[in-house]
Design a protein around this motif. Structure first.
Motif, PDB file in Angstrom:
ATOM      1  N   PHE A 174      11.813   3.250  -1.335  1.00 39.30           N
ATOM      2  CA  PHE A 174      11.857   2.178  -2.337  1.00 39.30           C
ATOM      3  C   PHE A 174      10.613   2.215  -3.196  1.00 39.30           C
ATOM      4  N   ASN A 175      10.783   1.943  -4.473  1.00 33.46           N
ATOM      5  CA  ASN A 175       9.625   1.742  -5.330  1.00 33.46           C
ATOM      6  C   ASN A 175       9.228   0.270  -5.174  1.00 33.46           C
ATOM      7  N   THR A 176       8.174   0.022  -4.411  1.00 35.97           N
ATOM      8  CA  THR A 176       7.840  -1.375  -4.079  1.00 35.97           C
ATOM      9  C   THR A 176       7.281  -2.125  -5.284  1.00 35.97           C
ATOM     10  N   LYS A 177       7.120  -1.433  -6.412  1.00 33.85           N
ATOM     11  CA  LYS A 177       6.663  -2.120  -7.635  1.00 33.85           C
ATOM     12  C   LYS A 177       7.868  -2.617  -8.463  1.00 33.85           C
ATOM     13  N   ASN A 178       9.074  -2.247  -8.028  1.00 28.85           N
ATOM     14  CA  ASN A 178      10.268  -2.704  -8.733  1.00 28.85           C
ATOM     15  C   ASN A 178      10.421  -4.214  -8.594  1.00 28.85           C
ATOM     16  N   GLU A 179      10.893  -4.869  -9.639  1.00 29.82           N
ATOM     17  CA  GLU A 179      10.920  -6.339  -9.635  1.00 29.82           C
ATOM     18  C   GLU A 179      11.725  -6.902  -8.459  1.00 29.82           C
ATOM     19  N   PHE A 180      12.804  -6.217  -8.079  1.00 27.80           N
ATOM     20  CA  PHE A 180      13.604  -6.715  -6.959  1.00 27.80           C
ATOM     21  C   PHE A 180      13.060  -6.202  -5.618  1.00 27.80           C
ATOM     22  N   LEU A 181      12.684  -4.916  -5.619  1.00 31.54           N
ATOM     23  CA  LEU A 181      12.300  -4.275  -4.359  1.00 31.54           C
ATOM     24  C   LEU A 181      10.890  -4.654  -3.912  1.00 31.54           C
ATOM     25  N   SER A 182      10.140  -5.354  -4.758  1.00 26.09           N
ATOM     26  CA  SER A 182       8.808  -5.767  -4.333  1.00 26.09           C
ATOM     27  C   SER A 182       8.918  -6.812  -3.220  1.00 26.09           C
ATOM     28  N   ASP A 183      10.091  -7.437  -3.102  1.00 28.00           N
ATOM     29  CA  ASP A 183      10.315  -8.426  -2.044  1.00 28.00           C
ATOM     30  C   ASP A 183      10.792  -7.718  -0.781  1.00 28.00           C
ATOM     31  N   VAL A 184      10.021  -7.872   0.300  1.00 24.74           N
ATOM     32  CA  VAL A 184      10.348  -7.160   1.536  1.00 24.74           C
ATOM     33  C   VAL A 184      11.739  -7.552   2.043  1.00 24.74           C
ATOM     34  N   ARG A 185      12.194  -8.793   1.733  1.00 25.20           N
ATOM     35  CA  ARG A 185      13.515  -9.233   2.207  1.00 25.20           C
ATOM     36  C   ARG A 185      14.623  -8.435   1.551  1.00 25.20           C
ATOM     37  N   VAL A 186      14.406  -8.068   0.288  1.00 29.39           N
ATOM     38  CA  VAL A 186      15.407  -7.246  -0.401  1.00 29.39           C
ATOM     39  C   VAL A 186      15.474  -5.867   0.251  1.00 29.39           C
ATOM     40  N   ARG A 187      14.299  -5.324   0.559  1.00 29.90           N
ATOM     41  CA  ARG A 187      14.272  -3.993   1.174  1.00 29.90           C
ATOM     42  C   ARG A 187      14.920  -4.037   2.561  1.00 29.90           C
TER      43      ARG A 187
ATOM     44  N   THR B  46       4.580   7.660  -3.122  1.00 30.94           N
ATOM     45  CA  THR B  46       5.275   7.320  -4.367  1.00 30.94           C
ATOM     46  C   THR B  46       5.926   5.942  -4.285  1.00 30.94           C
ATOM     47  N   GLN B  47       5.914   5.347  -3.078  1.00 31.04           N
ATOM     48  CA  GLN B  47       6.485   4.013  -2.918  1.00 31.04           C
ATOM     49  C   GLN B  47       5.504   2.940  -3.400  1.00 31.04           C
ATOM     50  N   SER B  48       4.240   3.343  -3.641  1.00 30.53           N
ATOM     51  CA  SER B  48       3.162   2.410  -3.985  1.00 30.53           C
ATOM     52  C   SER B  48       3.014   1.339  -2.910  1.00 30.53           C
ATOM     53  N   TYR B  49       3.233   1.738  -1.656  1.00 29.68           N
ATOM     54  CA  TYR B  49       3.119   0.794  -0.542  1.00 29.68           C
ATOM     55  C   TYR B  49       1.673   0.747  -0.101  1.00 29.68           C
ATOM     56  N   CYS B  50       1.149  -0.445   0.085  1.00 29.48           N
ATOM     57  CA  CYS B  50      -0.254  -0.530   0.479  1.00 29.48           C
ATOM     58  C   CYS B  50      -0.455  -1.693   1.434  1.00 29.48           C
ATOM     59  N   ASN B  51      -0.897  -1.360   2.650  1.00 34.73           N
ATOM     60  CA  ASN B  51      -1.209  -2.386   3.635  1.00 34.73           C
ATOM     61  C   ASN B  51      -2.474  -1.934   4.350  1.00 34.73           C
ATOM     62  N   GLU B  52      -3.539  -2.711   4.183  1.00 34.02           N
ATOM     63  CA  GLU B  52      -4.830  -2.269   4.716  1.00 34.02           C
ATOM     64  C   GLU B  52      -4.809  -2.115   6.225  1.00 34.02           C
ATOM     65  N   GLU B  53      -4.000  -2.934   6.885  1.00 36.16           N
ATOM     66  CA  GLU B  53      -3.936  -2.810   8.341  1.00 36.16           C
ATOM     67  C   GLU B  53      -3.355  -1.445   8.726  1.00 36.16           C
ATOM     68  N   VAL B  54      -2.298  -1.044   8.022  1.00 37.00           N
ATOM     69  CA  VAL B  54      -1.705   0.269   8.280  1.00 37.00           C
ATOM     70  C   VAL B  54      -2.741   1.361   8.031  1.00 37.00           C
ATOM     71  N   ASP B  55      -3.466   1.228   6.927  1.00 38.55           N
ATOM     72  CA  ASP B  55      -4.523   2.194   6.611  1.00 38.55           C
ATOM     73  C   ASP B  55      -5.516   2.304   7.762  1.00 38.55           C
ATOM     74  N   ASP B  56      -5.947   1.133   8.262  1.00 33.28           N
ATOM     75  CA  ASP B  56      -6.951   1.133   9.336  1.00 33.28           C
ATOM     76  C   ASP B  56      -6.402   1.786  10.594  1.00 33.28           C
ATOM     77  N   VAL B  57      -5.191   1.394  10.988  1.00 29.29           N
ATOM     78  CA  VAL B  57      -4.631   1.942  12.225  1.00 29.29           C
ATOM     79  C   VAL B  57      -4.435   3.442  12.086  1.00 29.29           C
ATOM     80  N   LEU B  58      -3.960   3.882  10.941  1.00 24.81           N
ATOM     81  CA  LEU B  58      -3.723   5.312  10.752  1.00 24.81           C
ATOM     82  C   LEU B  58      -5.034   6.092  10.780  1.00 24.81           C
ATOM     83  N   SER B  59      -6.072   5.561  10.136  1.00 21.28           N
ATOM     84  CA  SER B  59      -7.307   6.340  10.135  1.00 21.28           C
ATOM     85  C   SER B  59      -7.927   6.346  11.532  1.00 21.28           C
ATOM     86  N   GLU B  60      -7.725   5.248  12.268  1.00 18.37           N
ATOM     87  CA  GLU B  60      -8.205   5.226  13.656  1.00 18.37           C
ATOM     88  C   GLU B  60      -7.442   6.264  14.492  1.00 18.37           C
TER      89      GLU B  60
END
Lengths: 527, 298
Positions: free
Chosen positions: A282-295, A449-463
């Motif tokens: 999903f392109n999370t910047k899309n007006e509809f898909l930016s809502d996690v409930r839609v996804r 390319t989904q433009s998904y960004c969650n700092e917690e995910v970033d932290d866990v992945l780098s750990e």
């Protein structure tokens, strides 16, 4: 002959149960030619500067790597007869074999290893493989010490298969750009087979390296990688016995057809490391898909069971998360998003996207990679009537060729797209790239390319990327995957049902985690 | 309008008028069994296409049954299902509109461009003719299918683009035909007569030459519809059809991968296209025969 085959199979089976054991052929036959059929045409044969299976299959025969892996994810000695990882994980010492020589007779030294790591680090598209490498010390000709800026447990895997081919410094160190080096079409390596002829689009002919550093190997005299126009003609060729081995069979009807052939064995083993995931991004910047409930609603509305069993004839496998089953980092207990249209409708209502008078809520476009119809186009077309059931109008946007699709998706000009992304063995190599905030890079395909960004995910992945303990590492990856699956930047669907079809005359088929992208020095062929 | 009609009557006054040319052609056409068969066939197809969706309202995109069900096995999908489980019968009924529309639209574009270019070139001759004919030759030497593929690839594979692409690659023969007719007619006496009573060029082209050049162009346009439908099927076969509009061509394109397992998904829409093109060709031939005796008499 039948007895012989079952015996060697049994040996392979036993060997696979003993961790760390190398597969030994019961009674390998010497000589013979192995013809491998493929539809993937390589541009050149140097895997140091080129990813992908097309270069990797012949590339791993020509070039040896420091390590290799068995089918249980256990590293095995290859060019390095032994290795050790420092306690802090900040350095790896490789002790190279003393008898190893390149195909031109020059001995392999630690200088070549250091040079190769630098070349791969500078040129290979998988930047994360050797990004933490600070320097490589070469205290003597047969010892290489790799120093990392941080612990890097993925390094061992990155030193296997096609990922770290040991290049001859005396050939590639001449200052020319390794990406366009003339030797890429006629490479000198140290692997079990040497190049005889490379005709782009037709074949790669390889012959036995008589000075191979592992005694009594390889068993085969010749390996020919033959290029076919499309998978249907290759399937017919395999059916008729024109080729001895057909790795990466993808089309499930072709798999079914080859399975019916009494002269062939068909296995799904050998693709654990590639880890190909077929998904809806999903392109999370899309007006509809930016809502996690839609996804989430779209994930719930997609019937994975129908796709796997009806569309793929049951040959593909469900994967609910980013890491494939078969990897030690797979997360088996994440939300599976089993088909639930009521829930999908409820989520869409909750998101404030109520049905209009015509029963529809909004419209989305879906793209797909052309060429792998069953995995991509079929599902994109399936989504049109399926999502209509929950009031989402889907426009299928066909791309005439790969570059068109790639340009749209990498340019973030898409709403949803079907995509196939490989795990490439270690999550650091093939998984992080899709989810980390710093990898939202316009113009780069298979980045975030989904433009998904969650700092917690970033932290866990780098750990997880620097955690030396395998169990603790797996736990961290499970945690990251639970979050990712819950936030649905991607609706995971299935693993691409790669299979290898091979003649029953073939002994020791390539079933390690890298499959045919590993040295075929143990493979033999009975008369 | 009335005034121009009277002018025409004056211009063509010398020619005895036994019967109106259209009714004469129709009489000739009726005598042609094959052509009448084509007309009945086409009428039947148009009926299915227009009335069918009202009677059989299953959405062709909807997945109704297990994928690749053969015909005659399941009442839900009497003609079987395609690789996604979509109803073939619904596809045949609903897919006709798009296919026929593409054929008509492409033929319209072909005739519009071809007639304009041909008429101007054949009437004005000289530099205009040279330039227009070089352009025509340029389009004529381009491999039509390749050029259409490039157009569809460059823009999108929507039905509109497909129709325009087919029109753009098929006009040169029409232009040549129109030019030849205009060349022939422009020197005939009634054209000189029209000029001598002071008719301006546009009027001569539009009111004097065109009606007399039409018969062969109508035949050619009719046959172009058939070619355009085949062309659309060809593009679809190569995977360049519009995936959001159900057409017979799209059915062929999407069923092609499974042709060994499911002949019906390709053969049935292929049969519909065959029948349509056959009907259109028969009508075209009939029209040709109907118009030609008149020319011979003259």
């Amino acid at each position: 002959m039948h007895k012989f085959k079952s015996l060697s199979l049994a040996t392979a089976l036993v060997a696979s149960m003993i961790p760390g054991s190398e597969i030994q052929a019961a009674d390998p036959v010497k000589g013979g030619t192995l013809v491998i059929g493929t539809t993937q045409k390589p541009r050149h044969l140097n895997p140091a500067v080129q990813s992908g299976t097309a270069t990797a299959v012949p590339g791993t025969q020509i070039f040896a790597t420091p390590l290799r892996f068995d089918e249980n994810w256990t590293p095995q000695p290859y060019l390095a007869e032994s290795w050790s990882v420092s306690d802090d994980g900040l350095s790896i010492t490789l002790n190279l074999r003393r008898n190893a020589r390149f195909h031109d007779g020059e001995p392999i030294t630690s200088e070549d290893v250091a040079f190769s790591i630098q070349t791969v680090k500078d040129n290979h598209p998988f930047k994360t493989m050797f990004a933490p490498v600070e320097k490589v010390d070469t205290p003597d000709a047969h010892t290489a010490v790799i120093h990392f800026s941080r612990a890097h447990p993925a390094a061992l895997l990155a030193m296997s298969s096609a990922l770290l081919p040991v290049l001859p410094k005396h050939v590639y160190g001449d200052g020319q750009d390794p990406k366009s080096h003339p030797a890429n079409n006629n490479p000198i390596g140290s692997g079990p087979f040497k190049i005889v002829e490379f005709k782009p689009g037709e074949h790669v002919i390889l012959e036995r390296n008589p000075d191979y550093f592992i005694e009594d190997r390889p068993h085969l005299d010749r390996v020919i990688v033959k290029h076919y126009k499309d998978s249907n003609s290759l399937t017919l060729a395999a059916d008729k016995g024109e080729v001895d081995m057909y790795p990466f069979v993808t089309n499930t009807r072709n798999i079914g057809r080859l399975k019916k052939n009494a002269n062939l064995e068909v296995t799904s083993q050998g693709y654990a490391a590639v880890g190909p995931v077929n998904w809806l991004a999903f392109n999370t910047k899309n007006e509809f898909l930016s809502d996690v409930r839609v996804r989430k609603a779209i994930a719930f509305a997609t019937d994975k069971n129908f796709i796997i069993n009806a569309l793929h004839g049951g040959f593909s496998q469900r994967t609910a998360g980013p890491v494939v089953p078969g990897s030690p980092f797979h997360a088996p207990d994440v939300e599976a998003y089993d088909l639930d249209l009521d829930k999908a409708n409820a989520l869409l209502d909750e998101a404030g996207r109520a049905k209009k008078d015509d029963g529809m809520r909004f419209k989305l476009r879906v793209d797909y990679i052309p060429g792998v119809a069953e995995q991509q186009k079929a599902i994109a077309e399936y989504l049109k009537p399926q999502l209509k059931k929950v009031g989402i109008e889907v426009e299928v946007r066909a791309a005439p060729d790969f570059p068109t699709w790639s340009k749209r998706v990498s340019g973030h000009d898409f709403d949803m797209t079907m995509d196939i992304v490989f795990n490439w063995g270690d999550p650091v190599i093939g998984v992080h790239r899709t989810y980390t905030c710093d990898n939202i890079r316009k113009g780069v395909i298979w980045s975030n390319t989904q433009s998904y960004c969650n700092e917690e995910v970033d932290d866990v992945l780098s750990e997880a990327g620097v955690e030396p303990d395998p169990d603790a590492r797996a736990a961290l990856y499970r945690k990251a995957q639970a979050i990712i699956v819950d936030e649905v930047p991607i609706a995971f669907i299935n693993t691409v049902p790669y299979h290898t079809a091979y003649s029953k005359k073939i002994g020791n088929p390539p079933i390690s985690i890298w499959g045919a992208m590993a040295p075929l020095d143990e493979v033999f062929k009975t008369k | 309008m009335a005034q121009s009609d009277s002018t025409d009557a004056m211009i063509q006054g010398g020619i005895p008028k036994a019967e109106h040319p259209v009714s004469e052609a129709w009489r000739m056409f009726q005598r042609n069994t094959a052509a009448m068969f084509g007309l009945v066939l086409l009428g039947f197809l148009v009926l299915i296409t227009l009335i069918g969706p009202l009677v059989y309202s299953v959405d062709p995109f909807e997945i109704v049954w297990a994928p690749l069900t053969p015909p005659g096995q399941e009442a839900t999908a009497p003609l079987g299902t395609d690789y996604l489980g979509r109803d073939i019968l619904a596809g045949l009924i609903h897919g006709g509109v798009a296919t026929l529309a593409v054929g008509l639209a492409a033929a319209f574009i072909t005739v519009t461009i071809g007639l304009t270019v041909g008429a101007l070139a054949g009437f004005y001759l000289g530099l205009v003719d040279d330039i227009l004919m070089r352009v025509t030759e340029f389009f004529q030497v381009l491999p039509a299918l390749m050029f259409a593929m490039v157009l569809v690839t460059l823009f999108s594979s929507s039905l509109t683009v497909v129709a325009i692409a087919i029109g753009l690659v098929s006009w040169p023969p029409t232009a040549r035909l129109a030019r030849a007719e205009f060349l022939r007619i422009r020197n005939l006496e009634y054209v000189s007569a029209a000029r001598s009573v002071g008719a301006k060029n546009p009027r001569i082209i539009w009111r004097v030459i065109l009606p007399n050049a039409l018969p062969p162009l109508i035949v050619s346009a009719t046959l172009t519809i058939g070619t355009a439908i085949l062309f659309e099927a060809g593009l679809s076969f190569l995977g360049l059809s519009d995936p959001n509009t159900y057409s017979w061509g799209y059915m062929i394109g999407s069923g092609r991968d499974n042709i060994l397992d499911a002949w019906w998904a390709v053969t049935l829409p292929g049969g519909m296209i065959f029948i349509t093109v056959l009907a259109v060709s028969l009508i075209g031939d009939g029209l040709n025969d109907a118009f030609n005796p008149k020319l011979r008499e003259r």
